[in-house]
Design an enzyme around this catalytic site. Structure first.
Site, mmCIF file in Angstrom:
data_model
loop_
_atom_site.group_PDB
_atom_site.id
_atom_site.type_symbol
_atom_site.label_atom_id
_atom_site.label_comp_id
_atom_site.label_asym_id
_atom_site.label_seq_id
_atom_site.Cartn_x
_atom_site.Cartn_y
_atom_site.Cartn_z
ATOM 1 N N LYS A 5 38.182 45.586 44.442
ATOM 2 C CA LYS A 5 39.260 44.681 44.853
ATOM 3 C C LYS A 5 40.548 45.458 45.108
ATOM 4 C CE LYS A 5 41.442 40.919 45.838
ATOM 5 N NZ LYS A 5 41.606 39.760 44.945
ATOM 6 N N LYS A 16 52.103 42.413 42.724
ATOM 7 C CA LYS A 16 51.427 42.668 41.445
ATOM 8 C C LYS A 16 50.188 43.521 41.646
ATOM 9 C CE LYS A 16 48.315 40.035 40.128
ATOM 10 N NZ LYS A 16 46.820 39.968 40.136
#
Length: 284
Positions: free
Chosen positions: A167, A235
């Site tokens: 990811k 983030k």
């Protein structure tokens, strides 16, 4: 199956609904009970209580600390889930956190997959998410029928933590592409070229991509309302840079894109779409 879901945000809610509509008995917990609304599910007051009811629990929440707290904290899933049950974490968190949570759960006989997803809000709504799974292959096969309710491409990447590494790689490529589209359309506009025409021309050549199609269209229309809020990509890039540092890998392009995301956040656009990277360039 009795399935739990924690994290009923813009992606989690449609994912939970897909599981319920597939015939599974849905159980939920939310830090903010107002998020549950009219969801056809049994609500519980703590993650531990939810865990006692379920064979498989999904989490789709924001940060590494959030996942660790829900899984391992006071009244967390670890206190309720039975040996042989499975936690499937679809959040985007640090690989080392995924490994730590999996190890702690494993001590209680609870299996875990780190299974972050890609495809955005529309992918969650359409059940076309790409799912990158880390954990034991046998555990993945046990829950594959549930994952097939959520996505079209399910890949076993490796042991726990590997899904989160995949990811991170996904985010590196995708957000760098958003920045590239922003720079291209900014150059077109500054050179007196209609950005809509430039985008149309690019879409027919080697630069064609899903990012150009979706994010480029948002830039052309100047529609910066959030699909996925830019603060989440900000983030994620913190996780990417930390993973690169831990691995000793040079990521010069990623570092530059991270600075552009920092500038976006400094402008107060964190709750807007990441296509706002165009506005960062316009302010230079």
């Amino acid at each position: 199956m009795k399935v739990g879901f924690i994290g009923l945000g813009v992606m989690g809610r449609p994912m939970a609904l897909h599981l319920q509509r597939a015939g599974h008995e849905l159980h939920v917990w939310a830090r903010n009970p107002n998020r549950i609304g009219d969801l056809p599910a049994q609500a519980w007051s703590t993650p531990a209580e939810l865990g006692r009811q379920c064979e498989v629990v999904f989490t789709m929440i924001t940060s590494s600390a959030d996942v660790a707290g829900v899984a391992l904290g006071t009244a967390g899933l670890i206190e309720g889930m039975a040996p042989g049950s499975v936690l499937v974490d679809c959040s985007t968190i640090a690989p080392e956190t995924a490994r730590e949570v999996a190890a702690r759960l494993g001590e209680k006989g609870i299996a875990m997959l780190d299974a972050p997803v890609s495809g955005g809000v529309q992918g969650a709504i359409d059940a076309t998410l790409a799912i990158m799974a880390g954990g034991e292959a046998a555990v993945l096969e046990r829950v594959r029928p549930l994952l097939e309710c959520l996505g079209k491409r399910i890949v076993h990447v490796g042991p726990n933590g590997a899904g989160q590494v995949a990811k991170a790689c996904n985010q590196m490529i995708m957000v760098a592409a958003i920045e590239a589209v922003a720079e291209a359309l900014r150059l077109a506009t500054a050179s007196g070229v209609d950005p809509a025409r430039a985008k149309q021309a690019l879409a027919g050549g080697s630069a064609a991509s899903r990012v150009l199609e979706v994010m480029g269209e948002r830039m052309v229309r100047r529609d910066f309302a959030a699909g996925i809020e830019a603060r989440l990509h900000h983030k994620d890039f913190g996780l990417v840079l930390d993973a690169a540092r831990r691995s000793g890998v040079a990521t010069p392009l990623t570092a530059v894109v991270a600075q552009q995301l920092n500038a976006l956040m400094a402008q107060g656009w964190g709750q807007d779409d990441t296509s706002s990277l165009l506005r960062v360039l316009e302010g230079v």
